[in-house]
Design a protein around this motif. Structure first.
Motif, PDB file in Angstrom:
ATOM      1  N   CYS A 186      61.758  21.071  54.610  1.00 16.77           N
ATOM      2  CA  CYS A 186      61.111  21.135  56.037  1.00 16.77           C
ATOM      3  C   CYS A 186      62.273  20.809  56.975  1.00 16.77           C
ATOM      4  O   CYS A 186      63.406  20.263  56.992  1.00 16.77           O
ATOM      5  CB  CYS A 186      60.156  19.934  56.206  1.00 16.77           C
ATOM      6  N   CYS A 211      56.506  19.523  53.202  1.00 16.49           N
ATOM      7  CA  CYS A 211      55.588  19.325  54.432  1.00 16.49           C
ATOM      8  C   CYS A 211      54.718  20.363  54.556  1.00 16.49           C
ATOM      9  O   CYS A 211      55.172  21.583  54.180  1.00 16.49           O
ATOM     10  CB  CYS A 211      56.410  19.008  55.500  1.00 16.49           C
ATOM     11  N   CYS A 243      62.323  18.800  59.132  1.00 15.02           N
ATOM     12  CA  CYS A 243      62.286  17.487  59.527  1.00 15.02           C
ATOM     13  C   CYS A 243      63.115  16.719  58.564  1.00 15.02           C
ATOM     14  O   CYS A 243      63.559  15.629  58.656  1.00 15.02           O
ATOM     15  CB  CYS A 243      61.046  16.831  59.692  1.00 15.02           C
ATOM     16  N   GLY A 273      51.692  18.278  60.736  1.00 13.70           N
ATOM     17  CA  GLY A 273      52.558  19.168  59.989  1.00 13.70           C
ATOM     18  C   GLY A 273      53.639  18.548  59.180  1.00 13.70           C
ATOM     19  O   GLY A 273      54.276  19.251  58.149  1.00 13.70           O
ATOM     20  N   HIS A 274      53.864  17.171  59.142  1.00 12.55           N
ATOM     21  CA  HIS A 274      54.650  16.576  58.075  1.00 12.55           C
ATOM     22  C   HIS A 274      53.910  15.909  57.440  1.00 12.55           C
ATOM     23  O   HIS A 274      54.803  14.798  56.426  1.00 12.55           O
ATOM     24  CB  HIS A 274      55.945  16.150  58.827  1.00 12.55           C
TER      25      HIS A 274
HETATM   26 ZN   LIG Z   1      58.549  18.036  57.775  1.00 18.03          ZN
END
Ligand SMILES: [Zn+2]
Length: 312
Positions: A169, A176, A171, A158-159
């Motif tokens: 994102c 991402c 994160c 996912g990243h």
């Molecule tokens: Zn991410």
């Protein structure tokens, strides 16, 4: 055990994979970590009552739980479960189950292990299990064994960056896969493009899929965009890891050709090597049940999926 954002699922599983009893409850909305933990224990006791076993009959407890988490310690802070922040899940389960071995890993890892042990990836050596849902998660089985990485974080597909400079994102990075293809992010993009849910329905991934299937052009484009981002990421994974099969779970994988055509088209466009073209990309059936089996395999099939006796 499986601790997901919307459901808790448990099963008593034999070493041959046969399920003797199951428990399942909807996740309760609570801020109290202890109520949430007791709901999980009640769910476990339900499965044990159905299977007619006691704690003394168990070999151990395996659990797949939403991340992030500190691994292998099993201190969890699942994004979708606000009640648990730095909750010492593994220590608490160890205490509760009379010091039986307890193994806690990411829910996406439990899913790929279940798929490899007894699911649609059984018999393959190199597998990526992908979930496109509220988040986008993944787990890897390489050379026939669960691959953890240095800190248990391998498989965070996912990243991976699929659109440099793209949307921010959760994160903190930009572009991402999760920032583009997760349910909430695909919905956000559709809303910006002018989509709105029909009266009385939520603006969520499920409604987005439904309206796309009914021919709403903006919703169709959002699913195409999500599928295409997944295909791009999978092309990189295939080149890097020489995979044989990818299993795809989550609501968008049920959207039929709208999602899958975009995924396959973008995968084909971005993977040049003949070996990558051999990759099978399949829909993951009953992912929650498969993840529960995978969690059991942390304990029951330690030769391939265990880590408790490993020195780190
Ligand atoms: Zn991410």
């Amino acid at each position: 055990m499986y601790v997901g954002g919307s459901k808790l699922a448990t099963a008593v599983v034999r070493a041959d994979g046969r399920v003797l009893g199951r428990g399942r409850v909807e996740v309760l909305r609570t801020e109290d970590p202890e109520s949430f933990f007791s709901a999980l224990l009640t769910c476990a006791r339900t499965a044990m009552a159905v299977a007619d076993v006691t704690y003394a009959d168990l070999a151990g407890v395996g659990c797949g739980c939403g991340g992030p988490m500190i691994w292998p310690e099993g201190v969890v802070s699942p994004l979708n479960i606000p009640a648990w922040r730095d909750f010492p899940l593994r220590a608490r389960l160890t205490e509760e189950f009379g010091r039986l071995p307890v193994a806690v890993h990411n829910d996406a890892v439990a899913l790929v292990v279940g798929e490899h042990w007894l699911g649609s990836a059984a018999g393959y050596q190199n597998v990526l299990g992908l979930t496109v849902s509220t988040g986008v998660g993944g787990g890897l089985v390489l050379d026939g064994r669960l691959f953890h990485g240095s800190t248990g974080n391998a498989g965070h597909i996912g990243h991976m960056t699929v659109e440099p400079g793209g949307p921010v994102c959760g994160c903190g990075a930009r572009g991402c896969l999760e920032a583009i293809a997760s349910g909430p992010n695909a919905v956000r993009r559709a809303l910006v493009d002018g989509w709105s849910p029909p009266l009385g329905m939520d603006a969520d991934g499920r409604t987005l899929v439904q309206t796309a299937l009914n021919g709403n052009r903006i919703a169709m484009r959002a699913l195409d965009h999500a599928g295409s981002a997944v295909g791009t990421a999978l092309a990189s994974c295939a080149s890097l890891l020489d995979l044989q099969i990818v299993t795809v779970a989550g609501g968008f994988s049920l959207a039929g050709e709208l999602f899958w055509d975009a995924l396959r088209r973008s995968f084909a466009e971005n993977s040049a090597f003949p070996f990558a073209h051999e990759l099978r990309i399949v829909h993951s059936n009953e992912p929650r049940e498969i993840a529960v089996l995978g969690a059991a395999a942390f304990i029951l099939a330690t030769d391939r999926y265990g880590w408790l006796d490993r020195a780190w």
